[in-house]
Design a protein around this motif. Structure first.
Motif, short mmCIF file in Angstrom:
data_model
loop_
_atom_site.label_atom_id
_atom_site.label_comp_id
_atom_site.label_asym_id
_atom_site.label_seq_id
_atom_site.Cartn_x
_atom_site.Cartn_y
_atom_site.Cartn_z
N ALA A 15 0.73 -1.10 0.01
CA ALA A 15 0.23 -0.03 0.03
C ALA A 15 0.99 1.09 0.13
O ALA A 15 0.51 2.04 -0.98
CB ALA A 15 -0.97 0.02 1.29
N LEU A 16 1.97 1.13 0.82
CA LEU A 16 2.78 2.58 0.84
C LEU A 16 3.59 2.68 -0.36
O LEU A 16 3.74 3.74 -0.90
CB LEU A 16 3.79 2.39 2.06
CG LEU A 16 2.95 2.37 3.28
CD1 LEU A 16 4.20 2.04 4.47
CD2 LEU A 16 2.28 3.65 3.67
N LEU A 17 3.87 1.48 -1.04
CA LEU A 17 4.66 1.62 -2.18
C LEU A 17 3.68 2.07 -3.32
O LEU A 17 4.17 2.97 -4.20
CB LEU A 17 5.43 0.24 -2.69
CG LEU A 17 5.81 0.12 -3.96
CD1 LEU A 17 7.31 1.13 -3.82
CD2 LEU A 17 6.45 -1.36 -4.37
N PHE A 18 2.44 1.60 -3.31
CA PHE A 18 1.48 2.17 -4.30
C PHE A 18 1.29 3.61 -4.25
O PHE A 18 1.18 4.36 -5.08
CB PHE A 18 0.12 1.16 -4.23
CG PHE A 18 -0.81 1.62 -5.19
CD1 PHE A 18 -0.69 1.40 -6.54
CD2 PHE A 18 -1.99 2.58 -4.86
CE1 PHE A 18 -1.75 1.83 -7.43
CE2 PHE A 18 -2.89 3.01 -5.79
CZ PHE A 18 -2.89 2.58 -7.12
N THR A 19 1.36 4.18 -2.97
CA THR A 19 1.37 5.41 -2.56
C THR A 19 2.38 6.29 -3.22
O THR A 19 2.03 7.12 -3.84
CB THR A 19 0.82 5.68 -0.94
OG1 THR A 19 -0.26 4.77 -0.55
CG2 THR A 19 0.58 7.17 -0.82
N VAL A 20 3.37 5.90 -2.84
CA VAL A 20 4.62 6.59 -3.36
C VAL A 20 4.53 6.58 -4.88
O VAL A 20 4.76 7.58 -5.66
CB VAL A 20 5.93 5.76 -2.72
CG1 VAL A 20 7.25 6.54 -3.47
CG2 VAL A 20 5.99 6.04 -1.27
N ILE A 24 3.85 10.16 -7.16
CA ILE A 24 5.03 10.87 -7.85
C ILE A 24 4.50 10.96 -9.42
O ILE A 24 4.69 11.92 -10.15
CB ILE A 24 6.20 9.96 -7.64
CG1 ILE A 24 6.68 10.28 -6.37
CG2 ILE A 24 7.44 10.33 -8.53
CD1 ILE A 24 7.90 9.24 -5.73
N THR A 25 3.93 9.62 -9.79
CA THR A 25 3.49 9.61 -11.22
C THR A 25 2.31 10.74 -11.53
O THR A 25 2.63 11.21 -12.34
CB THR A 25 2.85 8.28 -11.44
OG1 THR A 25 4.11 7.18 -11.15
CG2 THR A 25 2.52 7.99 -12.89
N SER A 105 2.28 7.53 8.59
CA SER A 105 1.94 8.12 7.58
C SER A 105 2.45 9.69 7.46
O SER A 105 2.60 10.06 6.35
CB SER A 105 0.14 8.40 7.54
OG SER A 105 -0.23 7.04 7.68
N LEU A 106 2.60 10.12 8.63
CA LEU A 106 3.44 11.49 8.78
C LEU A 106 4.73 11.35 7.94
O LEU A 106 4.98 12.27 7.17
CB LEU A 106 3.37 11.87 9.90
CG LEU A 106 4.12 13.21 10.14
CD1 LEU A 106 3.31 14.34 9.59
CD2 LEU A 106 4.28 13.95 11.57
N VAL A 107 5.51 10.55 8.51
CA VAL A 107 6.99 10.33 7.73
C VAL A 107 6.81 10.05 6.14
O VAL A 107 7.42 10.78 5.43
CB VAL A 107 7.62 9.13 8.28
CG1 VAL A 107 8.91 9.11 7.78
CG2 VAL A 107 7.91 9.40 10.04
N VAL A 108 6.03 8.78 5.92
CA VAL A 108 5.82 8.57 4.44
C VAL A 108 5.30 9.77 3.67
O VAL A 108 5.75 10.12 2.43
CB VAL A 108 4.97 7.16 4.40
CG1 VAL A 108 4.69 7.15 2.97
CG2 VAL A 108 5.62 6.24 4.92
N GLY A 109 4.32 10.45 4.30
CA GLY A 109 3.63 11.72 3.45
C GLY A 109 4.49 12.63 3.44
O GLY A 109 4.57 13.26 2.22
#
Length: 248
Positions: A15-20, A24-25, A105-109
Motif C-alpha cells: 500500500a505504501l509503495l503504491f502510494t509513493v 509521484i507519477t 503516515s506522517l513520515v511517508v507523507g
C-alpha cells in the motif's frame, strides 16, 4: 505491538509503495502536461504547486483504507480478542493504533510530498517556466503547501482509524471513508456549490492546504488545517467512546 502488526502485514508495504509510485507519477504527469498560460490573467491564476501535489487525492485513498483495515482487520480475523486480552483498556489499544498509523503516515507523507515536488518541478516545460517561474520552496506559500500535504495524509490516517473503530467492519469503514472524502463533497458541490463542500477533507486539501496561492471562497490553509484537526479529534473520540462500550 501495534508497530509489529503493521509492518508484518503484507498489505502495508504494498500500500505504501503504491502510494509513493502513484503520487509521484500523478505529480510528474500533471506537471508535464501543464500548458503555458495564454494571458496575464491565466498566468496569475496558475498555481504549479497545486498541480504537482495533485496526487494527494490518490494517497489519501490508499492511506485511509490502510488505516481502516488496521482496526477492522483484527475484528474480521478474530485476533482482536487476543489484543484485548493482553491490553484490556480499549482506548489504549485505539491510541496505540492511531499513534503508529499517524506517525508512519506522517513520515511517508512528508517524504512523498517533497520527492513529488522536486520530481514534478523538473517535469515542468520551459514553455511554462518562461511565463511563470517554476515553483521553489523559498517562494511564498510553497513550503507550507508541501509540508501541509504530508500532514494531511497523517490526519487522514487518523480519521481512518477512528472510522474503523466506529464501524468494526471493513466494508462499512471503507464505505464511510469513501463517502466522507469523495462522495459527499462531490454530491454537495453539485447541489450547493462550495458553500458546504469546502469543509470536507478532499476539498480542504485541494483548495486550501496544497495551494501556494489563495483560492477564492475557500478556507485559508490554517483554517482548513484547524477544521481537519477538529474532524480527526472528533472521529477518534467517538471511536474510542463506542469501542469501550462494545463487546469484542
Amino acid at each position: 505491538m501495534e508497530w509489529i502488526k503493521l509492518r508484518s502485514l503484507r498489505s502495508t508495504p504494498w500500500a505504501l509503495l503504491f502510494t509513493v509510485a502513484g503520487m509521484i507519477t500523478i505529480g510528474v504527469v500533471t506537471m508535464a502536461n501543464t500548458e503555458a498560460p495564454g494571458s496575464a490573467a491565466k498566468a496569475a491564476a496558475l498555481d504549479p504547486t497545486n498541480n504537482v501535489l495533485a496526487g494527494v487525492a490518490l494517497g489519501q485513498l490508499v492511506i485511509g483504507i490502510l488505516a481502516v483495515l488496521a482496526v477492522t482487520g483484527e475484528y474480521a480475523s478474530g485476533s482482536i480478542r487476543s489484543t484485548l486480552a493482553a491490553i484490556p483498556d480499549r482506548r489504549l489499544v485505539l491510541a496505540a493504533k492511531a499513534t503508529v498509523l499517524g506517525a508512519t503516515s506522517l513520515v511517508v507523507g512528508e517524504v512523498i510530498a517533497f520527492v513529488t515536488f522536486f520530481a514534478g518541478r523538473a517535469a515542468l516545460s520551459e514553455a511554462v517556466t518562461d511565463v511563470v517561474p517554476a515553483p521553489a520552496l523559498d517562494q511564498p506559500g510553497v513550503l507550507r503547501a508541501v509540508v501541509l500535504s504530508g500532514i494531511y495524509l497523517a490526519l487522514i490516517a487518523l480519521i481512518g482509524v477512528g472510522l474503523g473503530a466506529l464501524t468494526r467492519h471493513t466494508a462499512g469503514g471503507t464505505a464511510a471513508f469513501a463517502g466522507v472524502t469523495f462522495v459527499l463533497p462531490a454530491v454537495l458541490s453539485g447541489l450547493t456549490g462550495i458553500t458546504i463542500a469546502k469543509f470536507f477533507p478532499t476539498m480542504i486539501v485541494a483548495n486550501s492546504l496544497a495551494v501556494a496561492r489563495p483560492v477564492d471562497d475557500m478556507l485559508s490553509p490554517w483554517t482548513g488545517l484547524a477544521v481537519l484537526c477538529g474532524y480527526t479529534a472528533a472521529v477518534l473520540a467517538a471511536g474510542g467512546w463506542l469501542l469501550a462500550r462494545r463487546d469484542a
